[in-house]
Every structure is written in structure tokens, then in C-alpha cells.
Design an enzyme around this catalytic site. Structure first.
Site, PDB file in Angstrom:
ATOM      1  CD  GLU A 113       0.534   3.209   1.608  1.00 18.93           C
ATOM      2  OE1 GLU A 113       0.406   2.840   2.757  1.00 18.93           O
ATOM      3  OE2 GLU A 113      -0.061   3.865   0.788  1.00 18.93           O
ATOM      4  CE  LYS A 188      -3.533   3.864  -0.588  1.00 19.08           C
ATOM      5  NZ  LYS A 188      -2.889   4.385   0.448  1.00 19.08           N
ATOM      6  CB  CYS A 225      -2.218   0.992   1.912  1.00 17.37           C
ATOM      7  SG  CYS A 225      -2.568   0.642   3.499  1.00 17.37           S
TER       8      CYS A 225
HETATM    9  N1  LIG Z   1      -1.952   3.902   3.972  1.00 18.22           N
HETATM   10  C1  LIG Z   1      -3.309   3.463   3.945  1.00 18.22           C
HETATM   11  O1  LIG Z   1      -3.949   3.243   2.692  1.00 18.22           O
HETATM   12  N2  LIG Z   1      -3.862   3.157   4.908  1.00 18.22           N
HETATM   13  C2  LIG Z   1      -5.360   3.000   5.314  1.00 18.22           C
HETATM   14  C3  LIG Z   1      -5.447   2.288   6.419  1.00 18.22           C
HETATM   15  C4  LIG Z   1      -5.938   0.820   6.216  1.00 18.22           C
HETATM   16  O2  LIG Z   1      -6.554   0.614   5.028  1.00 18.22           O
HETATM   17  O3  LIG Z   1      -5.826   0.080   7.043  1.00 18.22           O
END
Ligand SMILES: NC(=O)NCCC(=O)O
Length: 368
Positions: A113, A188, A225
Site C-alpha cells: 500500500e 480503497k 489494507c
Molecule cells: N493502512 C491501513 O488501512 N491500516 C489500517 C491498519 C489495519 O487495518 O491493520
């Protein structure tokens, strides 16, 4: 620092018991891929691992063998360096790792990401970090990768911070095909509001739905993510026909490590597709202090991104994870036919009663 759960199991559990532990924890034993020596023992000390997932030989369909690769990496320069130097240094590192993937005949590759930048969202500072946002179609990162895709006949999924023509910012995965053409993008869907992941400060909730991209090497989708915590997000990519779903991520040990091995893996099982979970590596330190809104002291360090990228097949068998601390390239040789084979075996697509849930969900949504 603790390196990796798999090497720890191998170190301490006697072989006979280890076979049972691995069978129960990880499913069917995977064959290791024979990769070129120059790839395994590369000069840049990138961890390279490759595995082959088994499938049945069918009478009426040819196998559809594809090599999938995922890259996890640390940033290169301190976050205080000029932005263009930070980005170019990452480009340089990644181009070397992509050339290793090409040596190993990888067909489809996904990066982590927001790969061309440090993970700045903890800071809540707009400047200078918003400057990393770029066009998905004509920005420097896409231009950089287009030639590489063409050169290596490789599809690359490039997760970036996108700035569109209206100056709206998105967290986007750009899909570039093996001729170097951008065939689409996914923004996203679910934005974290947890701990230092203050991402809604920077970009909007995605408006691209759940696209699946038809490529020369299978139908692929991207669940970015935090979307991995949402089973309906995974479900929709499956309903739209995905055979491989990538989950490019950036997450830290204090927050999510216990969930990491579960979520992408159960998604592969529930939806009868391959899933590829990718996490960045390293500890990123920022120039200004920030707080987490939890009463604890202000800090400049986001925490440790624990890597541990892994790939799961629709039957639930999975690769070991890459290291928690090193740059790495994980490769899997897969037969896309396994998706249908698992559907025919388990019958989840025939027993899931979507109609039942559609009505119940509509009732709940409409009762606001
Ligand atoms: N980049 C992101 O969405 N991180 C969130 C943390 C997670 O979902 O573990």
C-alpha cells in the site's frame, strides 16, 4: 527483534511433530519452487521465497498456471529527505526487486500500500505529505512502471496515493497490464479510524465499488489494507468473479498482528479464490511529534510494520510468511482452476443463501 513465526517453529519443534503442526496450521504441504540461484542469493539481500500450490489435473480443461508475486519493503531514505529523493530511492530499490521477480518468471505482481512514499498518515500534517499524491494514469509512478510491465511481460498492481483531476485525493491501486497499459484502478473502500491510522484526513472513501480486472493471467481484484476487516468487501470481489485478490497493506505490530494471519486467509476459504496479503516492513520516523489520542506521550515513531506477507489458496493452504523485518519477494505458482475445484468440493457458492441475507441486510439498512 523477533524474526518470523515459521523459523521459530522450525527451530524448536522436532520434525515429526512439526509436520503435524504445519499440516494443522497451514494446510496441505507446499512444494518449494526451484528459483534461479541469482534470485535466491541476490546481492541486495532481499528475502526471496517461492512455493507451488497443488491442484487436480482435469480432463476437460487445461491447467491455468500463473506465477504470482508480492513485494514487501522498507522505505530507503529518512522522512526528512527531499520528497523526490525519497521517492526515487524507493523506485530504485523496487526496480531491482521487480527484476528478481522477472528472473523467477512472475506474471502478476503486487506492491505494498502507498508504496512510493513513507506511511505519513499518522502525522495528520497535510504539508509536505499531500505532495506525494499523483495521477493514477499519468503520474510519475505509473510512468515508471509502464515500461517495466512491458519489458517483463508482467501485470503490476501499483497502490499509490492518487490525486484526480479535481484535486480529490484517493487511496488507489492502479492496474497496469503486461503491455504497459493502465487497465483500471480501484479506490480503497474502507478508511481506518484507529490508533495513528488517521487516513480520513488525507483521502476519500473509494467510489469504484468492487471491480475485477480481466488480465492475461487471470481475473484479479484488490482489497486495500483496512478493507480486509470487512468480510462483505472480500465477498463482493468474489461475487464479481475474482480468482486472485490482493491485499496491499500497511499495518503495525501493536495493532493487528494477531489478525494478520486470519483475515486474508479466511477470505480465500470463504470465497474460493487466492488471496495475497502484503504488509510493509520497518519502522518509520517522522520529523514532528504526533499523539494517538490515548493519553500517552507524543511520539515520532509510527511503530513497527511487521511484513509477514503470505499467500493463501482457496482450499485454505497457505505459504509461510515472509520475514517481519526484511525486504522480501514471495512467489507462488498457482493453477487458477483450483478456484472451481474447491467450489465443486465445498459448494459454498451454492449453499450461501445470498437471497436470505440480502433481505435481512436491506431490512437493517432501511430501518435507520
Ligand atoms: N493502512 C491501513 O488501512 N491500516 C489500517 C491498519 C489495519 O487495518 O491493520
Amino acid at each position: 527483534m523477533f524474526e518470523n513465526i515459521d523459523t521459530c517453529l522450525e527451530k524448536y519443534i522436532p520434525q515429526e511433530e512439526l509436520n503435524h503442526v504445519q499440516r494443522i496450521l497451514y494446510g496441505k504441504k507446499l512444494e518449494e519452487l526451484q528459483l534461479p540461484e541469482s534470485c535466491i542469493n541476490n546481492v541486495d539481500d532481499v528475502e526471496v521465497k517461492g512455493f507451488k500450490f497443488d491442484s487436480l489435473t482435469e480432463e476437460l480443461r487445461e491447467k491455468r498456471i500463473v506465477r504470482v508475486g508480492v513485494i514487501q519493503n522498507q522505505i530507503v531514505l529518512p522522512t526528512t529527505a527531499p520528497l523526490v529523493e525519497q521517492r526515487n530511492a524507493i523506485y530504485q530499490k523496487i526496480s531491482k526487486i521487480i527484476s528478481l521477480a522477472a528472473e523467477a518468471n512472475v506474471n502478476v505482481l503486487c506492491l505494498q500500500e502507498a508504496w512510493p512514499m513513507p506511511f505519513v498518515f499518522c502525522t495528520r500534517e497535510k504539508f509536505p505529505w499531500c505532495e506525494f499524491a499523483e495521477s493514477a494514469e499519468t503520474g510519475p509512478t505509473t510512468l515508471f512502471l509502464k515500461d517495466i510491465c512491458k519489458q517483463y511481460n508482467m501485470v503490476i498492481i501499483s497502490p499509490i496515493l492518487e490525486r484526480d483531476e479535481q484535486e480529490v485525493i484517493w487511496n488507489t491501486a492502479v492496474v497496469i497490464d503486461n503491455f504497459g497499459k493502465v487497465i483500471g484502478k480501484h479506490r480503497k473502500n474502507h478508511i481506518p479510524r484507529v490508533g495513528d491510522f488517521n487516513e480520513s484526513t488525507y483521502y476519500m472513501e473509494g467510489n469504484t465499488g468492487h471491480p475485477v480486472f480481466e488480465t492475461a493471467f487471470g481475473r484479479i481484484a484488490i482489497n486495500i489494507c483496512y478493507g480486509r476487516h470487512h468480510p462483505l468487501n472480500w465477498l463482493m470481489f468474489g461475487l464479481n468473479g475474482a480468482e486472485i485478490v490482493f491485499n496491499p497493506s500497511a499495518t503495525i505490530d501493536g495493532l493487528s498482528e494477531t489478525l494478520w494471519g486470519i483475515e486474508a486467509r479466511t477470505a480465500a476459504v470463504a470465497n474460493s479464490y487466492f488471496s495475497c496479503a502484503i504488509n510493509r516492513v520497518g519502522t518509520e520516523i517522522f520529523p514532528s511529534e504526533f499523539t494517538s489520542g490515548d493519553g500517552k506521550p507524543a511520539h515520532k515513531n509510527f511503530g513497527h510494520f511487521y511484513g509477514s506477507s503470505y499467500i493463501t489458496a482457496p482450499d485454505g493452504s497457505r505459504t509461510p510468511g515472509l520475514s517481519r523485518t526484511r525486504d522480501g519477494l514471495l512467489i507462488s505458482e498457482i493453477d487458477l482452476n483450483l478456484c472451481r475445484q474447491v467450489k465443486d468440493h465445498w459448494g459454498f457458492q451454492m449453499t450461501r443463501r445470498l437471497d436470505l441475507y440480502a433481505d435481512s441486510l436491506a431490512d437493517i439498512v432501511n430501518s435507520k
